[in-house]
Design an enzyme around this catalytic site. Structure first.
Site, PDB file in Angstrom:
ATOM      1  N   LYS A  35       0.516  -1.358  -0.164  1.00  0.00           N
ATOM      2  CA  LYS A  35       0.305  -0.156  -0.595  1.00  0.00           C
ATOM      3  C   LYS A  35       0.433   1.245  -0.372  1.00  0.00           C
ATOM      4  CE  LYS A  35      -0.300  -0.015   4.803  1.00  0.00           C
ATOM      5  NZ  LYS A  35      -0.763  -0.194   6.578  1.00  0.00           N
ATOM      6  N   ARG A 130      -9.980   0.303  15.856  1.00  0.00           N
ATOM      7  CA  ARG A 130      -9.650   0.830  14.532  1.00  0.00           C
ATOM      8  C   ARG A 130     -11.054   0.446  13.911  1.00  0.00           C
ATOM      9  NH1 ARG A 130      -4.068   1.876  11.418  1.00  0.00           N
ATOM     10  NH2 ARG A 130      -4.697   0.239  10.789  1.00  0.00           N
ATOM     11  N   TYR A 255      16.282  30.092   7.451  1.00  0.00           N
ATOM     12  CA  TYR A 255      14.845  30.733   8.014  1.00  0.00           C
ATOM     13  C   TYR A 255      15.025  30.963   9.524  1.00  0.00           C
ATOM     14  CZ  TYR A 255      12.903  29.605   3.033  1.00  0.00           C
ATOM     15  OH  TYR A 255      12.678  30.440   1.994  1.00  0.00           O
ATOM     16  N   MET A 303      11.775  24.054   1.552  1.00  0.00           N
ATOM     17  CA  MET A 303      11.768  23.354   0.813  1.00  0.00           C
ATOM     18  C   MET A 303      12.364  22.416  -0.442  1.00  0.00           C
ATOM     19  SD  MET A 303       8.738  24.534  -2.218  1.00  0.00           S
ATOM     20  CE  MET A 303       7.389  25.026  -1.048  1.00  0.00           C
TER      21      MET A 303
HETATM   22  C1  LIG Z   1      -0.283  -1.736   6.809  1.00  0.00           C
HETATM   23  C2  LIG Z   1      -0.912  -2.597   7.515  1.00  0.00           C
HETATM   24  C3  LIG Z   1       0.091  -4.188   8.028  1.00  0.00           C
HETATM   25  C4  LIG Z   1       1.755  -3.670   7.757  1.00  0.00           C
HETATM   26  O1  LIG Z   1       2.385  -3.531   8.467  1.00  0.00           O
HETATM   27  P1  LIG Z   1       3.413  -3.346   8.744  1.00  0.00           P
HETATM   28  O2  LIG Z   1       4.016  -2.701  10.232  1.00  0.00           O
HETATM   29  O3  LIG Z   1       4.369  -1.997   7.742  1.00  0.00           O
HETATM   30  O4  LIG Z   1       4.222  -4.653   8.833  1.00  0.00           O
HETATM   31  C5  LIG Z   1      -0.227  -5.499   8.022  1.00  0.00           C
HETATM   32  N1  LIG Z   1      -1.806  -5.506   8.105  1.00  0.00           N
HETATM   33  C6  LIG Z   1      -2.330  -3.988   7.912  1.00  0.00           C
HETATM   34  C7  LIG Z   1      -3.842  -4.217   8.228  1.00  0.00           C
HETATM   35  C8  LIG Z   1      -2.313  -3.352   7.479  1.00  0.00           C
HETATM   36  O5  LIG Z   1      -2.708  -2.154   7.388  1.00  0.00           O
END
Ligand SMILES: *Cc1c(COP(=O)(O)O)cnc(C)c1O
Length: 360
Positions: A35, A130, A255, A303
């Site tokens: 992802k 969650r 800055y 930046m």
């Molecule tokens: C992002 C995610 C993972 C991977 O987690 P890591 O800590 O990067 O290994 C696994 N399961 C779910 C549901 C996630 O959202």
């Protein structure tokens, strides 16, 4: 023309890290989590070179569709599932497996004709609070999905660990027990382990595991470095020195004049900034490598540029390589300085930074 900054992605390190996942959990199948553009590394190239992973996991349907459009045929799990009919249609059309975490998604499944059976994973809330169904709701839901001809069998049961990076938190074994207790007859497939779970909690090494960050070579465990865990960094974020200045004692840099030179000193300027995804919160002292040796940031991140204390490296010259993280400088260490986690640093490298793929 020379391009900088660059994110050099080492695919041999990626495959090494997948091999490490296998060594920790030899009896599991692996969803490589790709992802968020594979945590900033490039989703399609990463998915392609992780051909040895049994499947791929993404957060959203649109990401899964992009993998299919790149002709990736392996199982793909959409971790947030589908909420709208057009998403569900796309998921069915592309043969994506869907998580379901709340009742609207189950209702949506029931509404659409089962043209093609769909793989479904029930997301169970075992304590993270969650996403997911309360464990008490799961038996009824399983009965419904078991009876639905549009749902491929076996149904999967998954949960996500809230705090597995703390190897002493008793919540993690409790979460594992709660999921396992839902399948006493071993009729379903289970999925628990993320990277931290895979490394630290054997009970999370289920039929399927879902490593993300460890594939990219960062440590998921606060107390153990990536090197100790034998992970290899996949991304090297690099740029060049575009100026070397001789500043005087009392000169203020950048800055807000946030850094005041304590003595006459050389200060380098490197071409990278928050517009490239380098963290603006990185403070004076944050390490970088100049020509392979340690130096540190001074003043505010701009930046497009950062300023560097070159007192330890007076021979540095314009054009020298500057590494922000990678081999020799763990992204975990930079994240710690910047008050964040390696996940965020890797994900937030912007499209302006050219990805350069090595050993694909
Ligand atoms: C992002 C995610 C993972 C991977 O987690 P890591 O800590 O990067 O290994 C696994 N399961 C779910 C549901 C996630 O959202």
């Amino acid at each position: 023309m020379r391009v900088y900054p660059q994110a050099v992605i080492d695919h041999s390190a990626l495959r090494h890290n997948l091999g490490l996942v296998r060594r920790h959990t030899p009896d599991s199948r692996v969803w490589a989590v790709v992802k968020a553009d594979a945590y900033g590394h490039g989703m399609v190239p990463v998915a392609t070179s992780l051909a040895a992973a049994d499947g791929l996991a993404v957060a959203r349907v649109e990401e899964g569709v992009r993998l299919r459009e790149a002709e990736i045929a392996r199982p793909i799990l959409v971790l947030e599932g589908a909420l709208f009919a057009d998403e569900l249609a796309a998921a069915r059309g592309h043969g994506l497996a869907l998580a379901v975490h709340q009742p609207d998604q189950v209702a949506l499944l029931a509404q659409t004709p089962p043209a093609r059976p769909l793989r479904v994973w029930i997301k169970v809330d075992t304590g993270m609070h969650r996403l997911g169904f309360d464990p008490r709701e799961v038996p009824d839901l399983l009965a419904r999905l078991d009876a639905d001809p549009g749902v491929e069998k076996p149904v999967g049961l998954m949960t996500h660990l809230a705090n597995a990076d703390d190897v002493h938190d008793p919540l993690t074994p409790r979460q594992c027990d709660r999921l396992r207790a839902l399948d006493p007859a071993a009729r379903y497939e289970l999925s628990i382990g993320n990277s931290a779970g895979i490394l630290a909690f054997p009970a999370s090494r289920t039929h399927w595991v879902r490593p993300g960050i460890m594939l990219y070579g960062a440590s998921p465990l606060g107390r153990r470095t990536a090197a100790e865990l034998k992970l290899r960094p996949v991304m090297r974020l690099a740029t060049r020195l575009i100026a070397v200045r001789s500043l005087r004692r009392g000169d203020r840099v950048g800055y807000g004049g946030a850094y005041v030179c304590p003595e006459d000193m050389p200060v380098g300027v490197a071409a990278i900034g928050y517009g490239d995804g380098y963290p603006r919160h990185a403070p004076t002292g944050t390490p970088v490598l100049v020509g392979g040796r340690r130096a540190s940031l001074v003043g505010r991140v701009s930046m497009d540029m950062i300023s560097l204390d070159l007192r330890g490296l007076p021979e540095s010259a314009v054009g020298d390589s500057v590494i922000l993280w990678g081999e020799g400088l763990p992204v975990d260490e930079v994240a710690e300085w910047a008050g964040t986690i390696p996940y965020e640093l890797l994900c937030q490298v912007t499209p302006r930074v050219r990805r350069e793929h090595r050993n694909p």
